[in-house]
Design a protein around this motif. Structure first.
Motif, PDB file in Angstrom:
ATOM      1  N   UNK A  25       0.821  -1.211   0.000  1.00 27.53           N
ATOM      2  CA  UNK A  25       0.000   0.000   0.000  1.00 27.53           C
ATOM      3  C   UNK A  25       0.858   1.266   0.000  1.00 27.53           C
ATOM      4  N   UNK A  26       2.035   1.196   0.588  1.00 30.86           N
ATOM      5  CA  UNK A  26       2.859   2.383   0.813  1.00 30.86           C
ATOM      6  C   UNK A  26       3.950   2.588  -0.235  1.00 30.86           C
ATOM      7  N   UNK A  27       4.047   1.695  -1.180  1.00 32.86           N
ATOM      8  CA  UNK A  27       5.127   1.739  -2.164  1.00 32.86           C
ATOM      9  C   UNK A  27       5.231   3.085  -2.888  1.00 32.86           C
ATOM     10  N   UNK A  28       4.101   3.702  -3.177  1.00 30.89           N
ATOM     11  CA  UNK A  28       4.086   4.945  -3.953  1.00 30.89           C
ATOM     12  C   UNK A  28       4.802   6.093  -3.241  1.00 30.89           C
ATOM     13  N   UNK A  29       4.967   6.005  -1.933  1.00 26.88           N
ATOM     14  CA  UNK A  29       5.600   7.092  -1.179  1.00 26.88           C
ATOM     15  C   UNK A  29       7.094   7.178  -1.435  1.00 26.88           C
ATOM     16  N   UNK A  30       7.703   6.077  -1.865  1.00 22.74           N
ATOM     17  CA  UNK A  30       9.146   6.059  -2.081  1.00 22.74           C
ATOM     18  C   UNK A  30       9.952   5.910  -0.807  1.00 22.74           C
ATOM     19  N   UNK A  31       9.286   5.596   0.299  1.00 17.12           N
ATOM     20  CA  UNK A  31       9.990   5.394   1.560  1.00 17.12           C
ATOM     21  C   UNK A  31      10.184   3.909   1.835  1.00 17.12           C
ATOM     22  N   UNK A  32      11.259   3.583   2.506  1.00 18.75           N
ATOM     23  CA  UNK A  32      11.523   2.203   2.899  1.00 18.75           C
ATOM     24  C   UNK A  32      10.765   1.897   4.194  1.00 18.75           C
ATOM     25  N   UNK A  33      10.691   0.613   4.517  1.00 16.89           N
ATOM     26  CA  UNK A  33      10.037   0.218   5.776  1.00 16.89           C
ATOM     27  C   UNK A  33      10.741   0.865   6.970  1.00 16.89           C
ATOM     28  N   UNK A  34      12.067   0.896   6.940  1.00 15.38           N
ATOM     29  CA  UNK A  34      12.814   1.503   8.046  1.00 15.38           C
ATOM     30  C   UNK A  34      12.484   2.992   8.174  1.00 15.38           C
ATOM     31  N   UNK A  35      12.324   3.681   7.048  1.00 14.96           N
ATOM     32  CA  UNK A  35      11.955   5.095   7.100  1.00 14.96           C
ATOM     33  C   UNK A  35      10.542   5.276   7.653  1.00 14.96           C
ATOM     34  N   UNK A  36       9.641   4.361   7.279  1.00 10.60           N
ATOM     35  CA  UNK A  36       8.290   4.412   7.850  1.00 10.60           C
ATOM     36  C   UNK A  36       8.358   4.211   9.361  1.00 10.60           C
ATOM     37  N   UNK A  37       9.222   3.301   9.812  1.00 10.87           N
ATOM     38  CA  UNK A  37       9.356   3.063  11.249  1.00 10.87           C
ATOM     39  C   UNK A  37       9.826   4.327  11.963  1.00 10.87           C
ATOM     40  N   UNK A  38      10.808   5.005  11.383  1.00  7.26           N
ATOM     41  CA  UNK A  38      11.302   6.243  11.985  1.00  7.26           C
ATOM     42  C   UNK A  38      10.162   7.248  12.118  1.00  7.26           C
ATOM     43  N   UNK A  39       9.407   7.440  11.026  1.00 10.50           N
ATOM     44  CA  UNK A  39       8.287   8.380  11.074  1.00 10.50           C
ATOM     45  C   UNK A  39       7.267   7.982  12.139  1.00 10.50           C
ATOM     46  N   UNK A  40       6.987   6.696  12.226  1.00  6.96           N
ATOM     47  CA  UNK A  40       6.022   6.207  13.196  1.00  6.96           C
ATOM     48  C   UNK A  40       6.466   6.507  14.625  1.00  6.96           C
ATOM     49  N   UNK A  41       7.709   6.164  14.957  1.00 10.74           N
ATOM     50  CA  UNK A  41       8.203   6.424  16.308  1.00 10.74           C
ATOM     51  C   UNK A  41       8.255   7.921  16.600  1.00 10.74           C
ATOM     52  N   UNK A  42       8.704   8.713  15.624  1.00 11.97           N
ATOM     53  CA  UNK A  42       8.794  10.157  15.850  1.00 11.97           C
ATOM     54  C   UNK A  42       7.419  10.796  16.007  1.00 11.97           C
ATOM     55  N   UNK A  43       6.405  10.237  15.350  1.00 14.62           N
ATOM     56  CA  UNK A  43       5.062  10.807  15.494  1.00 14.62           C
ATOM     57  C   UNK A  43       4.554  10.659  16.925  1.00 14.62           C
ATOM     58  N   UNK A  44       5.123   9.709  17.661  1.00 13.43           N
ATOM     59  CA  UNK A  44       4.721   9.490  19.050  1.00 13.43           C
ATOM     60  C   UNK A  44       5.717  10.060  20.052  1.00 13.43           C
ATOM     61  N   UNK A  45       6.985  10.243  19.609  1.00 12.26           N
ATOM     62  CA  UNK A  45       8.037  10.666  20.548  1.00 12.26           C
ATOM     63  C   UNK A  45       8.993  11.661  19.892  1.00 12.26           C
ATOM     64  N   UNK A  46       8.476  12.772  19.439  1.00 14.63           N
ATOM     65  CA  UNK A  46       9.367  13.769  18.842  1.00 14.63           C
ATOM     66  C   UNK A  46      10.375  14.250  19.870  1.00 14.63           C
ATOM     67  N   UNK A  47      11.566  14.570  19.404  1.00  9.91           N
ATOM     68  CA  UNK A  47      12.614  15.047  20.291  1.00  9.91           C
ATOM     69  C   UNK A  47      13.363  13.927  20.985  1.00  9.91           C
ATOM     70  N   UNK A  48      13.223  12.714  20.476  1.00 12.28           N
ATOM     71  CA  UNK A  48      13.904  11.551  21.051  1.00 12.28           C
ATOM     72  C   UNK A  48      15.394  11.603  20.681  1.00 12.28           C
TER      73      UNK A  48
END
Length: 154
Positions: A25-48
């Motif tokens: 589903x996410x292929x069109x974004x051009x982001x890797x799974x690891x990049x999605x993980x970073x975004x996910x964690x940062x959306x919950x814990x910015x400034x980590x």
């Protein structure tokens, strides 16, 4: 010999297939799974701290540093010096990342809906509670040294 499915293998397969479907589903974004993980964690814990983020994602700090370099170059994250430790960096999302997080959340929701077809809300809640208990049990067990029952020589 038992022919019933092994819970460990089924859990592994379900997790793998959830990731696979999310990535489709996410292929069109051009982001890797690891990049999605970073975004996910940062959306919950910015400034980590960068090192704490590497621990959460379970990758080596140098690997995360390269990943963050790419994401920073694309304008999705920014590193800010930690005022309490000049050697450390704190990671923040940029405004450009927020629409991607909404896409990610939508793709995650659609993936879960596909996975839970024909599963009642009560069954979904029971599954989640059971998996949380299993996770808690394993976290507690992993904090203890493993006791070898049998030594296997290869």
């Amino acid at each position: 010999m038992s022919t019933s499915p092994n819970i460990s293998f089924v859990l592994h397969d379900v997790a793998r297939l959830l990731r696979k479907r999310f990535e489709q589903r996410s292929r069109a974004s051009g982001l890797t799974r690891a990049q999605w993980q970073v975004l996910s964690y940062l959306s919950r814990q910015e400034g980590i701290h960068q090192t704490k983020l590497a621990d959460l994602i379970e990758i080596m700090p140098i690997t995360l540093a390269r990943l963050l370099d790419k994401m920073e170059a694309r304008g999705f994250i920014e590193r800010r010096p930690d005022p309490a430790d000049r050697r450390a960096w704190l990671i923040y999302l940029t405004p450009k990342a927020h629409p991607l997080i909404e896409v990610m959340r939508g793709n995650g929701q659609k993936t879960r809906e596909e996975a839970f077809v024909d599963l009642s809300a009560d069954a979904q809640q029971q599954l989640l509670q059971t998996l949380c208990l299993i996770k808690s049990n394993l976290l507690e067990a992993c904090a203890q040294p493993a006791v070898d029952q049998e030594k296997v020589h290869v």
